[in-house]
Design a protein around this motif. Structure first.
Motif, PDB file in Angstrom:
ATOM      1  N   GLY A  53       0.905  -1.415  -0.036  1.00 43.34           N
ATOM      2  CA  GLY A  53      -0.072  -0.038  -0.121  1.00 43.34           C
ATOM      3  C   GLY A  53       1.048   1.263  -0.077  1.00 43.34           C
ATOM      4  N   GLN A  54       2.238   1.048   1.101  1.00 46.90           N
ATOM      5  CA  GLN A  54       2.868   2.305   0.652  1.00 46.90           C
ATOM      6  C   GLN A  54       3.466   2.825  -0.054  1.00 46.90           C
ATOM      7  OE1 GLN A  54       5.705   1.690   4.014  1.00 46.90           O
ATOM      8  NE2 GLN A  54       4.112   1.945   5.511  1.00 46.90           N
ATOM      9  N   GLN A  55       4.230   1.432  -1.190  1.00 46.39           N
ATOM     10  CA  GLN A  55       4.821   1.609  -2.521  1.00 46.39           C
ATOM     11  C   GLN A  55       3.264   2.540  -2.878  1.00 46.39           C
ATOM     12  OE1 GLN A  55       7.510   0.751  -2.522  1.00 46.39           O
ATOM     13  NE2 GLN A  55       8.251   1.042  -4.572  1.00 46.39           N
ATOM     14  N   ARG A  56       2.313   1.863  -3.016  1.00 41.18           N
ATOM     15  CA  ARG A  56       0.994   2.316  -4.379  1.00 41.18           C
ATOM     16  C   ARG A  56       0.918   3.590  -4.183  1.00 41.18           C
ATOM     17  NH1 ARG A  56      -1.189  -2.569  -3.634  1.00 41.18           N
ATOM     18  NH2 ARG A  56      -2.378  -2.493  -1.830  1.00 41.18           N
ATOM     19  N   ILE A  57       1.042   4.166  -3.105  1.00 41.95           N
ATOM     20  CA  ILE A  57       0.927   5.606  -3.052  1.00 41.95           C
ATOM     21  C   ILE A  57       2.048   6.481  -3.447  1.00 41.95           C
ATOM     22  CG2 ILE A  57       1.005   7.423  -1.158  1.00 41.95           C
ATOM     23  CD1 ILE A  57      -0.820   5.380   0.546  1.00 41.95           C
ATOM     24  N   VAL A  58       3.055   6.060  -3.256  1.00 45.27           N
ATOM     25  CA  VAL A  58       4.630   6.376  -3.505  1.00 45.27           C
ATOM     26  C   VAL A  58       4.538   6.838  -4.517  1.00 45.27           C
ATOM     27  CG1 VAL A  58       7.204   6.152  -3.490  1.00 45.27           C
ATOM     28  CG2 VAL A  58       6.271   5.366  -1.171  1.00 45.27           C
ATOM     29  N   LYS A  59       4.411   5.895  -5.863  1.00 48.76           N
ATOM     30  CA  LYS A  59       4.101   5.746  -6.743  1.00 48.76           C
ATOM     31  C   LYS A  59       2.993   6.592  -7.586  1.00 48.76           C
ATOM     32  CE  LYS A  59       4.892   1.202  -8.401  1.00 48.76           C
ATOM     33  NZ  LYS A  59       4.599  -0.332  -9.507  1.00 48.76           N
ATOM     34  N   VAL A  60       1.866   7.459  -6.668  1.00 47.45           N
ATOM     35  CA  VAL A  60       1.187   8.298  -6.700  1.00 47.45           C
ATOM     36  C   VAL A  60       2.395  10.232  -6.482  1.00 47.45           C
ATOM     37  CG1 VAL A  60      -1.002  10.108  -6.174  1.00 47.45           C
ATOM     38  CG2 VAL A  60      -0.838   7.052  -6.329  1.00 47.45           C
ATOM     39  N   ILE A  61       2.763   9.608  -5.774  1.00 46.08           N
ATOM     40  CA  ILE A  61       3.590  10.751  -5.157  1.00 46.08           C
ATOM     41  C   ILE A  61       4.315  10.992  -6.420  1.00 46.08           C
ATOM     42  CG2 ILE A  61       4.823  11.754  -3.473  1.00 46.08           C
ATOM     43  CD1 ILE A  61       3.941  10.284  -1.681  1.00 46.08           C
ATOM     44  N   ARG A  62       5.257   9.917  -6.831  1.00 44.92           N
ATOM     45  CA  ARG A  62       6.272  10.290  -7.555  1.00 44.92           C
ATOM     46  C   ARG A  62       5.553  10.375  -8.941  1.00 44.92           C
ATOM     47  NH1 ARG A  62       9.539   4.712  -6.110  1.00 44.92           N
ATOM     48  NH2 ARG A  62      11.515   5.541  -4.801  1.00 44.92           N
ATOM     49  N   SER A  63       4.520  10.746  -9.909  1.00 46.98           N
ATOM     50  CA  SER A  63       3.397  10.443 -10.612  1.00 46.98           C
ATOM     51  C   SER A  63       3.409  11.965 -10.706  1.00 46.98           C
ATOM     52  CB  SER A  63       2.142   9.409 -10.853  1.00 46.98           C
ATOM     53  OG  SER A  63       2.163   9.720 -11.886  1.00 46.98           O
ATOM     54  N   LEU A  64       2.621  12.699  -9.688  1.00 50.19           N
ATOM     55  CA  LEU A  64       2.222  14.091  -9.382  1.00 50.19           C
ATOM     56  C   LEU A  64       3.721  14.590  -9.642  1.00 50.19           C
ATOM     57  CD1 LEU A  64       0.123  13.676  -6.167  1.00 50.19           C
ATOM     58  CD2 LEU A  64      -1.225  14.232  -8.689  1.00 50.19           C
ATOM     59  N   GLU A  65       4.955  14.564  -9.391  1.00 51.12           N
ATOM     60  CA  GLU A  65       5.915  15.088  -9.343  1.00 51.12           C
ATOM     61  C   GLU A  65       6.458  15.026 -10.874  1.00 51.12           C
ATOM     62  OE1 GLU A  65       9.065  13.143  -8.225  1.00 51.12           O
ATOM     63  OE2 GLU A  65      10.343  15.018  -7.504  1.00 51.12           O
ATOM     64  N   ASP A  66       6.333  14.569 -11.104  1.00 51.40           N
ATOM     65  CA  ASP A  66       6.518  13.962 -13.248  1.00 51.40           C
ATOM     66  C   ASP A  66       5.611  14.625 -13.893  1.00 51.40           C
ATOM     67  OD1 ASP A  66       7.522  10.473 -13.106  1.00 51.40           O
ATOM     68  OD2 ASP A  66       8.291  12.194 -12.742  1.00 51.40           O
ATOM     69  N   ALA A  67       4.075  14.520 -12.962  1.00 52.39           N
ATOM     70  CA  ALA A  67       3.674  15.912 -13.335  1.00 52.39           C
ATOM     71  C   ALA A  67       3.383  17.409 -13.452  1.00 52.39           C
ATOM     72  CB  ALA A  67       2.204  15.707 -13.592  1.00 52.39           C
ATOM     73  N   GLY A  68       4.830  17.252 -12.258  1.00 56.62           N
ATOM     74  CA  GLY A  68       4.955  18.844 -12.226  1.00 56.62           C
ATOM     75  C   GLY A  68       3.510  19.306 -10.815  1.00 56.62           C
ATOM     76  N   GLU A  69       2.599  18.867 -10.792  1.00 53.83           N
ATOM     77  CA  GLU A  69       2.141  19.503  -9.605  1.00 53.83           C
ATOM     78  C   GLU A  69       1.947  19.271  -8.331  1.00 53.83           C
ATOM     79  OE1 GLU A  69      -1.564  16.744 -12.819  1.00 53.83           O
ATOM     80  OE2 GLU A  69      -1.890  17.096 -10.249  1.00 53.83           O
ATOM     81  N   ILE A  70       3.385  18.648  -8.085  1.00 52.49           N
ATOM     82  CA  ILE A  70       4.217  19.135  -6.321  1.00 52.49           C
ATOM     83  C   ILE A  70       4.915  18.642  -7.275  1.00 52.49           C
ATOM     84  CG2 ILE A  70       2.363  18.158  -5.378  1.00 52.49           C
ATOM     85  CD1 ILE A  70       3.561  15.065  -5.034  1.00 52.49           C
ATOM     86  N   ILE A  71       6.317  19.559  -6.184  1.00 50.29           N
ATOM     87  CA  ILE A  71       7.496  19.199  -6.517  1.00 50.29           C
ATOM     88  C   ILE A  71       7.973  18.819  -4.565  1.00 50.29           C
ATOM     89  CG2 ILE A  71       9.561  21.107  -5.570  1.00 50.29           C
ATOM     90  CD1 ILE A  71       7.905  22.772  -7.157  1.00 50.29           C
ATOM     91  N   ILE A  72       8.892  17.462  -4.770  1.00 57.78           N
ATOM     92  CA  ILE A  72       9.827  17.270  -4.132  1.00 57.78           C
ATOM     93  C   ILE A  72      10.816  17.797  -3.869  1.00 57.78           C
ATOM     94  CG2 ILE A  72      11.152  14.824  -3.111  1.00 57.78           C
ATOM     95  CD1 ILE A  72       8.413  13.541  -4.984  1.00 57.78           C
ATOM     96  N   ALA A  73      11.447  17.864  -2.731  1.00 56.97           N
ATOM     97  CA  ALA A  73      12.811  18.432  -2.453  1.00 56.97           C
ATOM     98  C   ALA A  73      14.012  17.691  -2.273  1.00 56.97           C
ATOM     99  CB  ALA A  73      13.029  19.948  -1.156  1.00 56.97           C
ATOM    100  N   ARG A  74      14.780  17.651  -2.556  1.00 54.70           N
ATOM    101  CA  ARG A  74      15.827  16.502  -2.638  1.00 54.70           C
ATOM    102  C   ARG A  74      17.533  17.290  -2.385  1.00 54.70           C
ATOM    103  NH1 ARG A  74      13.484  11.883  -5.070  1.00 54.70           N
ATOM    104  NH2 ARG A  74      11.691  12.747  -6.336  1.00 54.70           N
ATOM    105  N   GLY A  75      18.180  16.221  -0.844  1.00 51.51           N
ATOM    106  CA  GLY A  75      19.560  17.424  -0.957  1.00 51.51           C
ATOM    107  C   GLY A  75      19.659  18.549  -0.943  1.00 51.51           C
TER     108      GLY A  75
END
Length: 331
Positions: free
Chosen positions: A303-325
Motif C-alpha cells: 500500500g505504501q509503495q502504491r502511494i509513493v508511485k502516486v507521489i512520484r507521478s504527481l512530481e513528474d506531472a509538475g503538480e507537486i515538488i519534492i525537495a531532494r538533498g
C-alpha cells in the motif's frame, strides 16, 4: 524499374511538400543534402504508383524501427513476417540493422524474468550488473527481486558505480548469453548504469526489496546510499512535503488504501497526514485503522509503495515538488 534508395528519398520529399520538406534539411549533413537535392532535381515524370511504393516503404521502415526498439531485431522480424512475409521482413530488418544502433542485450528483453534470474544468479555480480543496466527498469526490477539479498546489494552498488563499458566487454558477455538465450550483435561504446539507473530500478521493486538493498548498501558505502536516497522518495519522506502537496496527494488516494499504508508507521508520519485532513476525515481514518485489526506487513508495504508511485507521478506531472538533498526552494 525498381527505385533506388536515393530516388525513394527524393520522391518522399517531393510528396511532403515544400514547407515540411524544408524542415527536414536541418537534420541532414551537407553530403546528404547535396545528394538529396541532386536526386530531386533529376526526378522526371513518375507514376502515382511510385509514390504509393515510397509511402509503403517508409511506413514499413518506421514500424520495423519501432519493433526493434521495443523488443530487438528478432522480435521485429517475427512481427513483420506476419504482415509482410519472411523475405520482405528480412529485407526491411536487414536494411535497418545496418545503421540503427540496437541497445545491448536487446535479445533478452522478452526473456521471462524468472528464467533470466535463474541464469544470471550464478554469474559474477559485475556481469549481472552490466546486463541489468541495459534492460528496461521494470524487467531489471523483477530480476533483482529474485536474487539473494547479498547479491542484490553487490549488484546494485556495481550498477550505481558503473560508467562506460567497452564494446569488447559487452560483446564477450553477450556471447556467453547467446549460448543460452539468443543471437547477439556488436555494439558501439555506450553509457549505462549510474545512480539514476539504480533509482529507476529501485522505484519498481517491492518495498521490502528496496529497503533491504538500501540498508545493506549503507553498511558498505554510506555516501553512495545517501546519494541514491537523495534521488528517491520513500513513504516515510512524505513528512518532507509541504501541506499543499500532501493535500494534493491525499485527493488521489482512496481512504482504505491510506489507512492500510499508515498501519505501524512512525507517529510523525501519521500526524503529518492527519494534520492535512479535515477533523471529520481524520476521525474516520483513525476509526478505519482501528477496525482494520492486524494486517500483514507485506500488504502494508504494498500500500505504501502504491502511494509513493502516486507521489512520484504527481512530481513528474509538475503538480507537486519534492525537495531532494540541497534543493533550494524559493517562495
Amino acid at each position: 524499374m525498381a527505385l533506388t534508395g536515393g530516388q525513394k528519398a527524393a520522391l518522399f520529399m517531393i510528396a511532403l511538400g515544400e514547407e515540411i520538406a524544408a524542415s527536414v534539411y536541418p537534420h541532414l549533413v551537407d553530403s546528404e543534402i547535396e545528394d538529396l537535392t541532386m536526386q530531386i532535381a533529376n526526378i522526371g515524370k513518375v507514376e502515382s504508383d511510385a509514390f504509393d511504393e515510397v509511402f509503403e516503404d517508409f511506413y514499413q521502415t518506421v514500424i520495423a524501427e519501432k519493433y526493434i526498439t521495443e523488443g530487438g531485431v528478432d522480435y521485429a522480424r517475427e512481427l513483420l513476417e506476419k504482415s509482410l512475409g519472411a523475405d520482405r521482413a528480412d529485407e526491411v530488418v536487414h536494411k535497418l540493422s545496418t545503421f540503427l544502433q540496437v541497445t545491448p542485450f536487446d535479445f533478452i528483453r522478452r526473456t521471462d524474468s524468472s528464467n533470466l534470474a535463474n541464469f544470471l544468479r550464478n554469474e559474477h555480480p559485475q556481469t549481472i550488473a552490466l546486463v541489468l543496466a541495459y534492460l528496461r527498469p521494470a524487467q531489471s526490477s523483477m530480476v533483482i527481486s529474485q536474487l539473494t539479498p547479498k547479491i542484490q546489494t553487490d549488484v546494485t552498488r556495481r550498477i550505481a558505480l558503473m560508467d562506460r563499458t567497452s564494446p569488447e566487454v559487452i560483446r564477450e558477455v553477450e556471447h556467453v548469453l547467446e549460448k543460452n538465450l539468443s543471437s547477439v550483435m556488436s555494439q558501439e561504446m555506450t553509457q549505462a548504469g549510474g545512480v539514476e539507473s539504480v533509482v529507476q530500478i529501485l522505484s519498481n521493486v517491492d518495498r521490502s526489496t528496496e529497503k533491504s538493498i538500501l540498508e545493506n548498501i549503507e553498511k558498505e558505502d554510506a555516501d553512495l546510499a545517501a546519494e541514491i536516497k537523495n534521488k528517491m522518495f520513500v513513504f516515510e519522506d512524505i513528512v518532507t512535503l509541504d501541506d499543499r502537496s500532501i493535500q494534493q496527494v491525499l485527493r488521489e488516494i482512496d481512504t482504505k488504501e491510506l489507512s492500510l499504508a499508515l498501519k505501524g508507521v512512525a507517529e510523525e508520519v501519521q500526524s503529518k497526514i492527519l494534520g492535512n485532513l479535515s477533523k471529520r476525515a481524520a476521525e474516520m481514518l483513525k476509526e478505519d485503522m482501528e477496525f482494520m485489526g492486524p494486517v500483514r506487513l507485506k500488504d502494508v508495504e504494498a500500500g505504501q509503495q502504491r502511494i509513493v508511485k502516486v507521489i512520484r507521478s504527481l512530481e513528474d506531472a509538475g503538480e507537486i515538488i519534492i525537495a531532494r538533498g540541497e534543493t533550494e526552494m524559493i517562495t
